[in-house]
Structures are given as C-alpha cells and as structure tokens.
Design an enzyme around this catalytic site. Sequence first.
Site, mmCIF file in Angstrom:
data_model
loop_
_atom_site.group_PDB
_atom_site.id
_atom_site.type_symbol
_atom_site.label_atom_id
_atom_site.label_comp_id
_atom_site.label_asym_id
_atom_site.label_seq_id
_atom_site.Cartn_x
_atom_site.Cartn_y
_atom_site.Cartn_z
ATOM 1 N N HIS A 1 0.806 -1.224 0.000
ATOM 2 C CA HIS A 1 0.000 0.000 0.000
ATOM 3 C C HIS A 1 0.838 1.272 0.000
ATOM 4 O O HIS A 1 0.302 2.366 0.178
ATOM 5 C CB HIS A 1 -0.932 0.025 1.224
ATOM 6 C CG HIS A 1 -1.969 -1.056 1.219
ATOM 7 N ND1 HIS A 1 -1.775 -2.269 1.842
ATOM 8 C CD2 HIS A 1 -3.204 -1.118 0.650
ATOM 9 C CE1 HIS A 1 -2.851 -3.032 1.684
ATOM 10 N NE2 HIS A 1 -3.730 -2.350 0.955
ATOM 11 N N HIS B 1 34.536 -35.618 16.773
ATOM 12 C CA HIS B 1 34.114 -36.142 15.476
ATOM 13 C C HIS B 1 35.137 -35.895 14.375
ATOM 14 O O HIS B 1 35.132 -36.577 13.351
ATOM 15 C CB HIS B 1 32.781 -35.493 15.057
ATOM 16 C CG HIS B 1 32.935 -34.139 14.440
ATOM 17 N ND1 HIS B 1 33.282 -33.016 15.177
ATOM 18 C CD2 HIS B 1 32.807 -33.712 13.152
ATOM 19 C CE1 HIS B 1 33.346 -31.975 14.362
ATOM 20 N NE2 HIS B 1 33.064 -32.364 13.135
#
Length: 639
Positions: A295, A400
């Site tokens: 708008h 890891h």
Amino acid sequence: MLDVRPQPALHDTVTALTQRLFHEARLLDDERFEEWLELLCEDVSYHMALKSRRFRADRSAPIAVGAGNVFNDNLARLKLRIDRLRSGFVWAEDPPNFVRRVVSNVEVLDADEPNEAVVHSVVVIHRNRIDGQTRLLTAGRTDRWRKGAKAGFSLRAKSRSTIRCCPTATSTYFSRSIQRETMTMRLERIGREPEFSRYMDLKEGWLDRRIFSDAEIYEEELYRIFARSWLFVAHESQLPKAGDFLTTHMGEDAVIVTRQPDGSIKVYLNSCPHRGNKVCFADAGNTRRFVCNYHGWAFNTAGELQGMHEEYCYDEGDIDRKKNGLRQVARVGSYKGLVFATFAEDGPSLDAWLGDFRWYLDMLLDNEEGGTELIGGCIKSVISANWKFGVENFIGDAYHAGWTHDSGCRSMNNGQPFPPIDMDNSYHASVNGHGWEFGTEGVGDLFLLGRPKVMEYYEKIRPKMADRLGTMRSQIFGSVASASIFPNVSFLPGISTFRQWQPKGPMQFELKTWVIVNKAMPDDIKDEVTKGVMQTFGPGGTFEMDDGENWENCTTVNRGVVTRHEKLHYRCGIGRQIDHDTLPGIVYRGQYNDANQRGFYQRWLDMMEATDLGAMPPRPEPRLTGVAETRDLPGLFAL
C-alpha cells in the site's frame, strides 16, 4: 410449557471440567501414558466403537461400511498395550507422526442426575508426518462427568463410543461419545508448562531426543530463547556508512538493521504495521527510505512512518504516524565489531550476557590492532536438521573431526591425517552457555586451512599477539579449536569461518556463513583466507558436506516413534573438571569431551524455565567483573 432443556453449569464447574480435558490432552500429546493410566480406576472399561462411512468419488452420497470396535479393554489390557508400544514392536508408524490435540468449543450442562454434568466439546487432532504430510482430524465429543466427594470431577459414562475411566481412586465412572464432524475453528497457542528439566539430566549426562524434533518444544524455544536472548544481527564492517542496511532474522522474526546518520545502529521488524507485509526484500544495500510494496507506506531509516499512498483517504485522527512506525527491538549493543540485539526490555546487559567469555572472544576479535571485518559477502544454505546440532558441534565436538573429516583432511594436506590431540594440554571452557574448545599448540587449524601463506602471516604477528593478549592466548590461537556464542553463533578462530544457525522449524535451519579477518591483514592474505574457507567450510567445502549429512541424519532418525524415547549419551569427560588459574569459565581438561555441550544445554534449560532472566544463575560466578578490557587484566590472566 415447562422448559426441560439442560441448563448451563456454574462457572466453577465449567472451569474445572475444561481443565480436566486440557490435562488429559496434554498427557496424551506428551506420550505420558503411564500418568494417563493413573486417571483410570481399577475396574475401568475402555470401549470405543467407531462407525465408518465412505464417500463416493463425486462426494454425492455416503456409503455405510458398518461399525466395529477400536477398543474394548480393561485396565490390564490397556497397560499391556502401552508396554507393547514402549517396546517398539507394535503401533509403529512409517513414516512416524507427531500428534497434537486441541480441545475446543467446550460446553458444560447440568445433567439429570445430582452432581453430574454433560460436557460437549470438539477435539482437533493435528497429525504431522515426517514425510511432510499433515492431517487434521476432528471429533465431536459428549462426556458425562460425576463430581466425587474428595477428588473433584471424574469421567462416568459414554453413550455411543464408550470410554469408562476414573481420574482418581475415589472417583466414579465417566463416558463420552465420539462422532466425526466437519468444522472450522480458531486455534490458539496454549503454552507448555515449564517442565523442560525432564528432557535432560546433565549431571548424569543424558538428553531426551525429542528436543531436536518436537514441534511444541521448538515453538517454546522461539518464545523463551530467541525472543529473549542477545542475538547476533551484524558486524559493524557491514554497515560502514549512514543509510547502509542489511536484513536478517532474530529467531523467525525478520528484521532490518540500519546505520543511522549519527553513527548508531537501529534494528526493527521487517514487517509493515499496516497489513504485515515484508517491507524490504533486499539482503543489503544503502537507502534513504523503505517503502512497502503493498500500500505504499514509507519509512525512513530510523523506521519512522513518513507517508502513505493516497494519504488523503485518512481523515484527521485516523492514524498517528508516531505510533505506526516499524517496531523497534528493545535493545541494541555491540562488542568489538559484533552487533547484537534483543527483544527483551529487561534482563542482563550485553556485557553481562557475554561475561567472562570476552576473554576468549578477544582472541578472535582483538588479536591485532584495528579489529576485524567480514569480507566477501554472506553465503546462505538450508540444511534439514535441528539448529542445535550445528551449535553443539562447534561448541565442543572435536571428537568427530578425526573420523568424520579424515578423508577431507588428507585430500587437503598431501595425505596427512587430522592433527593429534594432546589431552593433557587441551581444554573445554564454558561461560553462560557460550563455549570454546581448544588446544594450545597454535597451529592445528592453520594447518587444516591448507594455506601456507596464512600460516606464515600468523606466525609473524604471534609475538605481538602475545604482547597484546598474553602468552596463553597467543598459544591458543591457531590451534585446533571451535567455539559458539549462545544461542546460535559459531566460528573457527584459526580457519576464519564465522556463522549463524537461523532456525526455520524443528527440522530445518538456514546456515549463514561469512569470512572474518583482521582489518590490518594484507589483501593477498585475505584472499588466501577466503579461498581456504571456501575449500573447507563453504557449502561445497570438504568438511562442511560431512557435517551437514550427519546433522540431517541425527535429526530425522531421532524423530522415530520408538527412537525418540531413547536417551542420548553426553557423559564424555564428565569427571575431568579442573580449577585453572588462567582460563576463566567452567574448565575441563581434554579436548575430546562433552563438557561444553553440557554447558550449552544447561543454559538452554535455564532459559526455557526462567520467568525472570535477571534471576538466572551465572555459570560460573564471573571472575572478570568490572574488567572493561581483557588486554588490561592484571596478574595471572596476563600470562
């Protein structure tokens, strides 16, 4: 004519029975079946009849296919069903479901018998499958409740589909009928009670797998963690001039970060207050205003409403511009180039939030005069995993690397394996959920980067680094190390990748990565660092792909209907905590350890259960209170 219709029950009765229904739904949602069994009396008869109908392909008329019993059990058979469910050999779903029950449209009427009530309600069952399919099942219910002398209301009898059970030993029976209906309804968020401690025991070293996939837990994380934490939103080097902006997220809330004419930085929601449309779609740039494309509402770089399309349609008094700007976050702060923001008006300051972890951060942000900058733009990728897996990997999971990244390391470094870990001279250090795991050899990560010129550069400035930060920190920098800032920022200080894990649901996050370098670094060395980061921890990097695959599998597998009830092991190094005269924080010896992960989840638990952030305990008690600059530390901290 005498009106014999049932009359609405008293308010207290309505409240009590509504809470009974909510409580039962919560027990079933959480799969707390043993607690649900406690609602049943010894002679319970659980009988649910289901009458089915099928529709023709054109939906013109139903075809009756008969009726049958879903359940016809006593208490012993119900216990057997639950035991078999826990075993994983029956009732397994492939793919598995997440089920949530919402009780709505509760109406309570006086029954024809004294101390009894008839309860009409609707149950909406939201079933979300791991393959993405979602189903909404609705059921209309009519229950009959009797009020006992001591235990309040209990379920008494059920007409068509009968479930007879009892909330307490002194209660009598109840029943409810279930018929399928089609309906529309408004779903409201009902917050989970703060019982998150049952999802972990960090002293024993285990976690409940559901924290990595449960949709309701994730929703609470958005409220309790991301809406209240200090979150990284930018580096000052990304906003050098007035009007510079970037867009990012705080949790799942989209925000705009802008540099103001006075040099300050503002952060506000990237959502128009008119209809909520996204205001700015660009990742970054420079502008004088933001205009909503729906708008035409226009805002300056401070987020203030400046004008609207066809403004004449608003009469005097229709709109107050001062009250309809873009919603500002509560607080913005920065630490040595890193810009943070929080929606929380109260709670710890940014300095208190970082606490003694500043001692470690300065190894990345202040190891050379001039500070740091982000270069080369931002790379975004989407990984189908829970956001916490990325954070916990970087906060402490050196374990890891030697296995997961072995082939990548060898391919980058002439067949040489991952550098060995000296368990006597490597550590985990945690402060308020932030964590840094590290060795003290000074070269491991620089070796993994695979860029000899970068190694030479840091060896050249290391004596100055020692003068600036002390010998201990100059030895830590460049070692095999990784770190995270609670809740969702991580980095590898020697490899120079800096990243943020933006949550996009319980099973997906957006990974944003940058290259962070010293401003004083020569351009050719910056180029070498950038190439090294792209080859190791870029989206196509040799190490990044390894990690993403593991995190995705951890997330999807942990969601299994039986698997989710198994505990995850976090006990590595649980007995290796030490007191260290130089290293601040909670310190554990040995880089292969779960200590920082446990520290991260302890702060996760603190925030998930805290109603007052200011009352959260420091972990540990700070040693650097009142110290504004860690370079100025006296005594042992200056080693």
